[in-house]
Design a protein around this motif. Structure first.
Motif, PDB file in Angstrom:
ATOM      1  N   ALA A 120       0.845  -1.192   0.000  1.00 58.63           N
ATOM      2  CA  ALA A 120       0.000   0.000   0.000  1.00 58.63           C
ATOM      3  C   ALA A 120       0.877   1.238   0.000  1.00 58.63           C
ATOM      4  O   ALA A 120       1.955   1.259   0.612  1.00 58.63           O
ATOM      5  N   ILE A 121       0.434   2.281  -0.704  1.00 49.12           N
ATOM      6  CA  ILE A 121       1.168   3.537  -0.748  1.00 49.12           C
ATOM      7  C   ILE A 121       0.209   4.687  -0.430  1.00 49.12           C
ATOM      8  O   ILE A 121      -1.014   4.501  -0.371  1.00 49.12           O
ATOM      9  N   CYS A 122       0.772   5.870  -0.243  1.00 49.54           N
ATOM     10  CA  CYS A 122      -0.003   7.055   0.118  1.00 49.54           C
ATOM     11  C   CYS A 122      -0.200   7.941  -1.110  1.00 49.54           C
ATOM     12  O   CYS A 122       0.776   8.335  -1.759  1.00 49.54           O
ATOM     13  N   LEU A 123      -1.459   8.249  -1.412  1.00 47.99           N
ATOM     14  CA  LEU A 123      -1.801   9.077  -2.568  1.00 47.99           C
ATOM     15  C   LEU A 123      -2.595  10.291  -2.113  1.00 47.99           C
ATOM     16  O   LEU A 123      -3.028  10.390  -0.960  1.00 47.99           O
ATOM     17  N   LYS A 124      -2.816  11.215  -3.073  1.00 45.42           N
ATOM     18  CA  LYS A 124      -3.653  12.371  -2.795  1.00 45.42           C
ATOM     19  C   LYS A 124      -5.130  12.031  -2.856  1.00 45.42           C
ATOM     20  O   LYS A 124      -5.938  12.598  -2.123  1.00 45.42           O
ATOM     21  N   SER A 125      -5.479  11.105  -3.729  1.00 44.08           N
ATOM     22  CA  SER A 125      -6.877  10.701  -3.890  1.00 44.08           C
ATOM     23  C   SER A 125      -6.907   9.288  -4.437  1.00 44.08           C
ATOM     24  O   SER A 125      -5.915   8.781  -4.976  1.00 44.08           O
ATOM     25  N   CYS A 126      -8.051   8.641  -4.304  1.00 45.89           N
ATOM     26  CA  CYS A 126      -8.186   7.273  -4.790  1.00 45.89           C
ATOM     27  C   CYS A 126      -8.256   7.263  -6.307  1.00 45.89           C
ATOM     28  O   CYS A 126      -9.026   8.029  -6.909  1.00 45.89           O
ATOM     29  N   PRO A 127      -7.477   6.406  -6.981  1.00 46.36           N
ATOM     30  CA  PRO A 127      -7.487   6.373  -8.449  1.00 46.36           C
ATOM     31  C   PRO A 127      -8.731   5.696  -9.005  1.00 46.36           C
ATOM     32  O   PRO A 127      -9.360   4.866  -8.342  1.00 46.36           O
ATOM     33  N   SER A 128      -9.084   6.075 -10.208  1.00 49.93           N
ATOM     34  CA  SER A 128     -10.222   5.482 -10.919  1.00 49.93           C
ATOM     35  C   SER A 128      -9.767   5.042 -12.298  1.00 49.93           C
ATOM     36  O   SER A 128      -8.770   5.533 -12.839  1.00 49.93           O
ATOM     37  N   THR A 129     -10.508   4.102 -12.858  1.00 44.66           N
ATOM     38  CA  THR A 129     -10.168   3.617 -14.198  1.00 44.66           C
ATOM     39  C   THR A 129     -10.387   4.729 -15.224  1.00 44.66           C
ATOM     40  O   THR A 129     -11.202   5.631 -15.028  1.00 44.66           O
ATOM     41  N   SER A 130      -9.623   4.642 -16.325  1.00 46.55           N
ATOM     42  CA  SER A 130      -9.697   5.681 -17.357  1.00 46.55           C
ATOM     43  C   SER A 130     -11.024   5.600 -18.104  1.00 46.55           C
ATOM     44  O   SER A 130     -11.542   4.509 -18.386  1.00 46.55           O
ATOM     45  N   ALA A 131     -11.580   6.768 -18.430  1.00 50.05           N
ATOM     46  CA  ALA A 131     -12.868   6.822 -19.127  1.00 50.05           C
ATOM     47  C   ALA A 131     -12.721   6.657 -20.632  1.00 50.05           C
ATOM     48  O   ALA A 131     -13.700   6.371 -21.333  1.00 50.05           O
ATOM     49  N   ASN A 132     -11.502   6.830 -21.181  1.00 48.45           N
ATOM     50  CA  ASN A 132     -11.311   6.743 -22.639  1.00 48.45           C
ATOM     51  C   ASN A 132     -10.849   5.366 -23.103  1.00 48.45           C
ATOM     52  O   ASN A 132     -10.429   5.206 -24.260  1.00 48.45           O
ATOM     53  N   GLY A 133     -10.900   4.374 -22.251  1.00 47.41           N
ATOM     54  CA  GLY A 133     -10.569   3.015 -22.662  1.00 47.41           C
ATOM     55  C   GLY A 133      -9.108   2.660 -22.527  1.00 47.41           C
ATOM     56  O   GLY A 133      -8.737   1.506 -22.764  1.00 47.41           O
ATOM     57  N   THR A 134      -8.244   3.597 -22.155  1.00 52.48           N
ATOM     58  CA  THR A 134      -6.831   3.289 -21.969  1.00 52.48           C
ATOM     59  C   THR A 134      -6.588   2.745 -20.565  1.00 52.48           C
ATOM     60  O   THR A 134      -7.374   2.979 -19.648  1.00 52.48           O
ATOM     61  N   LEU A 135      -5.507   2.026 -20.411  1.00 50.93           N
ATOM     62  CA  LEU A 135      -5.186   1.423 -19.123  1.00 50.93           C
ATOM     63  C   LEU A 135      -4.371   2.392 -18.280  1.00 50.93           C
ATOM     64  O   LEU A 135      -3.332   2.895 -18.713  1.00 50.93           O
ATOM     65  N   GLY A 136      -4.853   2.692 -17.067  1.00 52.11           N
ATOM     66  CA  GLY A 136      -4.114   3.555 -16.152  1.00 52.11           C
ATOM     67  C   GLY A 136      -3.229   2.735 -15.223  1.00 52.11           C
ATOM     68  O   GLY A 136      -3.471   1.547 -14.990  1.00 52.11           O
ATOM     69  N   TRP A 137      -2.210   3.412 -14.697  1.00 49.52           N
ATOM     70  CA  TRP A 137      -1.259   2.753 -13.801  1.00 49.52           C
ATOM     71  C   TRP A 137      -1.055   3.597 -12.540  1.00 49.52           C
ATOM     72  O   TRP A 137      -1.139   4.824 -12.592  1.00 49.52           O
TER      73      TRP A 137
END
Length: 623
Positions: A120-137
């Motif tokens: 687990a790591i510390c982020l500014k906000s929870c990530p969400s999947t990309s809306a344009n169909g590309t894969l986020g990391w």
């Protein structure tokens, strides 16, 4: 001590050997009847070894507090730790689990893997999947060959997968890092990212096309994080952390409001002792009933304004609903407790309503004594506000009687005061050790015949509790005799105990009733502060954003307890005045062959009527 002739005793209170009028002002020199000081001025230092022990104790307390201040971090109660053991705080205050397969495995009952060991790591906000169909990391912290700053890393939505070498890209596709795919949407639930049960179809297709390993999906992912965040320990930590987020409420309703209400009560009771006493009793009864009804409304038993989970609008619906139900259950428990308290207060008021008249008379005498020494009104501010300010204020008004009393305490009797606290501390330590031993013997208690150990421990705790209460009562009266006579602690305790035993029928009931009326006043102030805290926490600012609180219960409870403590400091002035007046009355009677010569007429009349009432009751029983 006495005076010649058959003229009646003085009409006012005797303060420090000076005869006072009914208005609380000193009589002219020509009218004064007492010249010999009533308070002993020639004193000697007492109980010095206990003073040294008291000083060593405080040195240990300072050292222990300093260690806790340097090593502890209360923000750990609210925010999580990343896989490096670093606290998620500041701008990067949200904890996110990077590897979905580790989260899934930790949710399987037979799997020994624990989610606390998941990466687990510390982020500014929870990530969400990309809306344009590309894969986020979401990639690990930018360290080593990655030359990005932490801010630049956040601006890239934590994604530097395209800059990795072929080898690191391959390890990432095998869920070995440093980058992990964002396949599941997540929501911030108390600074932890709750994953959804199913991945995004578009993101999962992209992951499969790149040759990523198989990813587990299902309710186990939700359950793993949900079980962690809904554990009793985590809920309790969030309740404690609510105190930090609700600090404006605590300051206003737990500090300022009780402070002002207590000051107003003490000022007004000097002028209208009887009226204020009855108003206090009436307000307390109505206030406890109002708080009880308010809890019934927020718990959902009355009306439709049940409290919702104070967690923000972006939380996962199922977990938010479960938290809301849990909070309502807690509120229902508190509502039942408040119902019992309200019934007890109403019944006590009805039973003792006739006896309150006697307590009012003693309060009137005490208020006159306080009026003769106005500096007593300032004393409670010392523990509630600033210690230094109070002493500086005293040093600039050197004629205050309180100052001379404090000087005598610090110079001659501080060791005697330390003895009383030492004896109480010893009893409390024995009770703590006994409870510690009992916890170690839980296995034995569960065995056949082990209930005897439980019974013995409970009896011992009960006896020690009674001893502790008795010691506190003896200490209180011993300190009064020390202030008047300058005796050592043990001699003063024996003197005070003998006076009380010899005059128990005369002053015992009045003392208890006076303390009861003052308790009602303290309860009224603290209940009002708690009710105001409930209203403040029902605002939008405490239901979303960085100031959101998980439950109003702990902040309200804190305001109640802290408000009661502040009120106790102020009302303690009146309590001590009552005890001092009654004990001085006993000393006056003892030194004048059973008849008080220096007590004000109101006090002698009240105690005389009570004595006659008790004699009539005894005669009726004999008849």
């Amino acid at each position: 001590m006495g005076r010649k002739g058959s003229s009646p005793g003085p009409t006012g209170a005797i303060i420090g050997g000076m005869e006072m009028s009914d208005r609380g002002s000193p009589l002219p020199m020509g009218e004064m009847t007492v010249q010999k000081p009533r308070i002993k001025t020639e004193r000697h230092c007492r109980d010095i070894p206990f003073l040294i022990l008291f000083g060593l104790f405080w040195l240990g307390m300072v050292a222990n507090s300093g260690f806790g201040w340097n090593q502890g971090n209360p923000r750990r109660l609210l925010y999580g730790l990343d896989y490096k053991g670093q606290l998620c705080e500041g701008d990067f205050d949200v904890k996110y689990w990077m590897n979905p397969n580790q989260v899934y495995d930790s949710g399987v009952v037979d799997n020994p893997f624990n989610i606390k060991d998941a990466r687990a790591i510390c982020l500014k906000s929870c990530p969400s999947t990309s809306a344009n169909g590309t894969l986020g990391w979401v990639c690990d912290y930018p360290e080593g060959p990655i030359t990005l700053t932490k801010t630049e890393w956040a601006d890239r939505t934590y994604d530097y997968f395209d800059t990795l070498s072929a080898e690191l890209k391959n390890t990432s596709l095998n869920l070995l890092g440093p980058c992990y795919p964002v396949l599941f949407n997540s929501s911030n639930f108390f600074w932890s990212c709750q994953l959804t049960a199913s991945p995004s179809n578009e993101s999962l297709a992209q992951w499969t096309s790149l040759g990523g390993v198989s990813v587990n999906q299902g309710e186990f992912i939700v359950k793993a994080i949900q079980d962690l965040l809904s554990a009793p320990g985590e809920i309790f930590k969030r309740y404690i952390a609510d105190l930090e987020n609700a600090w404006p409420v605590l300051v206003v309703c737990g500090g300022i409001a009780p402070l002002l209400l207590s000051i107003v009560w003490l000022v007004v009771i000097r002028l209208f002792a009887g009226v204020v006493t009855w108003i206090t009793i009436i307000v307390l009864n109505f206030a406890t009933i109002a708080v009880t009804v308010y809890l019934y409304i927020k718990a959902g038993w009355i009306g439709t304004d049940a409290i919702s989970a104070v967690i923000g609008s972006d939380a996962v619906d199922t977990l938010a609903l479960e938290t809301s139900h849990s909070m309502q259950n807690h509120l229902k428990i508190v509502a039942v407790v408040m119902t019992i308290i309200s019934v007890i207060i109403v019944l006590i008021t009805v039973v003792l309503i006739k006896r309150v008249f006697m307590a009012v008379a003693v309060l009137k005498v005490a208020s006159k004594a306080i009026g003769a020494i106005p500096s007593l009104m300032i004393y409670p501010v010392f523990p509630a506000l600033v210690l230094l300010f109070f002493f500086v204020y005293w040093m600039l008004l050197p004629t205050f009687p309180v100052l001379s009393s404090t000087k005598r305490l610090l110079r001659y009797s501080l060791g005697s005061v330390a003895i009383g606290s030492f004896l109480v501390a010893v009893i409390q330590m024995i009770r703590f050790i006994l409870e510690f031993i009992r916890n170690k013997l839980k296995a034995v208690e569960a065995a056949p015949g082990g209930c005897l150990i439980s019974i013995l421990c409970c009896c011992a705790q009960c006896c020690l509790g009674c001893i502790e209460w008795t010691l506190k009562f003896i200490n209180r009266n011993a300190y009064i005799v020390i202030a008047i006579k300058g005796k050592g602690f043990f001699r003063a305790a024996a003197k005070a105990s003998g006076l009380i035993i010899n005059n128990i029928l005369r002053v015992g009931t009045v003392n208890v009733l006076g303390d009861f009326v003052l308790f009602l006043g303290k309860a009224c102030v603290s209940v009002a502060g708690a009710f105001f805290a409930f209203l403040m926490l029902d605002q939008h600012r405490y239901k979303s954003g960085s100031n959101k609180v998980s439950s109003p219960l702990f902040p309200v409870l804190f305001c109640w307890i802290f408000g009661y403590s502040i009120a106790s400091m102020f009302f303690g002035v009146v309590e001590m005045a009552i005890d001092t007046i009654l004990l001085s009355f006993c000393i006056d009677c003892e030194e004048n062959n059973g008849n008080a010569r220096f007590a004000p007429p109101l006090l002698m009349d009240t105690l005389g009527r009570h004595a006659r009432y008790e004699e009539e009751r005894k005669s009726a029983r004999r008849g």
